[in-house]
Design an enzyme around this catalytic site. Structure first.
Site, mmCIF file in Angstrom:
data_model
loop_
_atom_site.group_PDB
_atom_site.id
_atom_site.type_symbol
_atom_site.label_atom_id
_atom_site.label_comp_id
_atom_site.label_asym_id
_atom_site.label_seq_id
_atom_site.Cartn_x
_atom_site.Cartn_y
_atom_site.Cartn_z
ATOM 1 N N ILE A 153 2.168 4.656 3.636
ATOM 2 C CA ILE A 153 1.617 4.888 2.327
ATOM 3 C C ILE A 153 2.394 5.614 1.427
ATOM 4 C CG2 ILE A 153 -0.871 4.517 3.120
ATOM 5 C CD1 ILE A 153 -0.760 7.544 3.619
ATOM 6 N N GLY A 158 4.951 2.634 0.190
ATOM 7 C CA GLY A 158 4.513 3.051 -1.410
ATOM 8 C C GLY A 158 3.328 3.603 -1.294
ATOM 9 N N THR A 159 3.127 4.580 -2.300
ATOM 10 C CA THR A 159 1.826 5.118 -2.744
ATOM 11 C C THR A 159 2.059 5.934 -3.990
ATOM 12 O OG1 THR A 159 -0.203 6.087 -1.710
ATOM 13 C CG2 THR A 159 2.021 7.228 -1.439
ATOM 14 N N THR A 160 0.971 6.491 -4.285
ATOM 15 C CA THR A 160 0.797 7.522 -5.482
ATOM 16 C C THR A 160 -0.312 8.429 -5.136
ATOM 17 O OG1 THR A 160 1.657 5.816 -7.074
ATOM 18 C CG2 THR A 160 0.936 7.799 -7.983
#
Length: 227
Positions: A5, A17-19
């Site tokens: 994540i 990926g994540t934010t």
């Protein structure tokens, strides 16, 4: 949960990926995240909630390896429950962040995870702590994950001290939307958790409810007259 994540590397070199984001307001904090879990070029979960409770009024935003981040959150949640029973009161947000920092540093060679800790306690009110690589620092707001690199300029320009609860919620939603629009590894829905002295409010903003920015608007082509 298998998969990842965030953009921290793994032993297999998978792209992740994540934010994630958290911000203080006068009286509490707002945490937010996207919901996409990826493994390389594949999306393995579209709607994972990356905002995990550590105690009644303390949450963390998860990034990195999903398994590693969730394991840290579960360990800290257990330790805080024991600690609160021993002291006879709710734990401090700084205590939760310190536990995350200690685990992250002790196992920094084995784990790949970055947690942002946010919450409210009666001593300091709303607080946000970043704990990257076993460090700990209190910040008025913090962003993390691969999507954060796309919005540093936005959050630096838009952040203001003493923002209201609603303004902070809008700040988080706008930041997540912009990151998800640009970062191919972030996406799905936006999860929000708002914490203050009254309790915890959880919210899920669906994709069609997110704000629209210039790159998502339909622009009519310019008309030219025939000569």
């Amino acid at each position: 949960m298998q998969g990842s994540i965030s953009d921290h590397g793994t032993s297999k070199g998978l792209k992740m990926g994540t934010t994630i984001i958290a911000i203080e307001f006068d009286g509490g904090v707002v945490l937010g995240s996207d919901s996409r879990v990826s493994a390389g070029a594949s999306v393995v979960n579209r709607v994972m909630n990356k905002l995990s409770p550590l105690h009644d009024k303390i949450y963390c935003a998860l990034s990195g390896s999903a398994a590693d981040a969730q394991t840290i959150a579960e360990i800290v949640n257990y330790q805080l429950d024991v600690h609160s029973v021993e002291v006879g009161e709710d734990p401090l947000v700084r205590s939760a962040a310190t536990l995350v920092k200690n685990i992250s540093y002790k196992y920094k060679e084995e784990l790949s995870a970055h947690l942002i800790v946010g919450g409210w306690d009666k001593k300091e009110g709303g607080q946000v702590f970043a704990t990257l690589n076993g460090l700990i620092t209190r910040q008025p707001f913090a962003v993390g994950g691969s999507g954060s690199s796309y919005i540093y300029g936005f959050v630096d320009a838009e952040y203001r001290r003493r923002m209201t609860r609603q303004e902070c919620q809008e700040f988080v939603i706008n930041s997540l939307t912009l990151a998800m629009n640009r970062d191919g590894s972030s996406g799905g829905v936006a999860y929000l958790v708002t914490i203050d002295s009254e309790g915890v409010e959880e919210k899920c903003v669906l994709g069609n409810e997110l704000p629209r920015f210039y790159d998502r608007d339909v622009v009519e082509p310019a008309k030219t007259e025939k000569v």
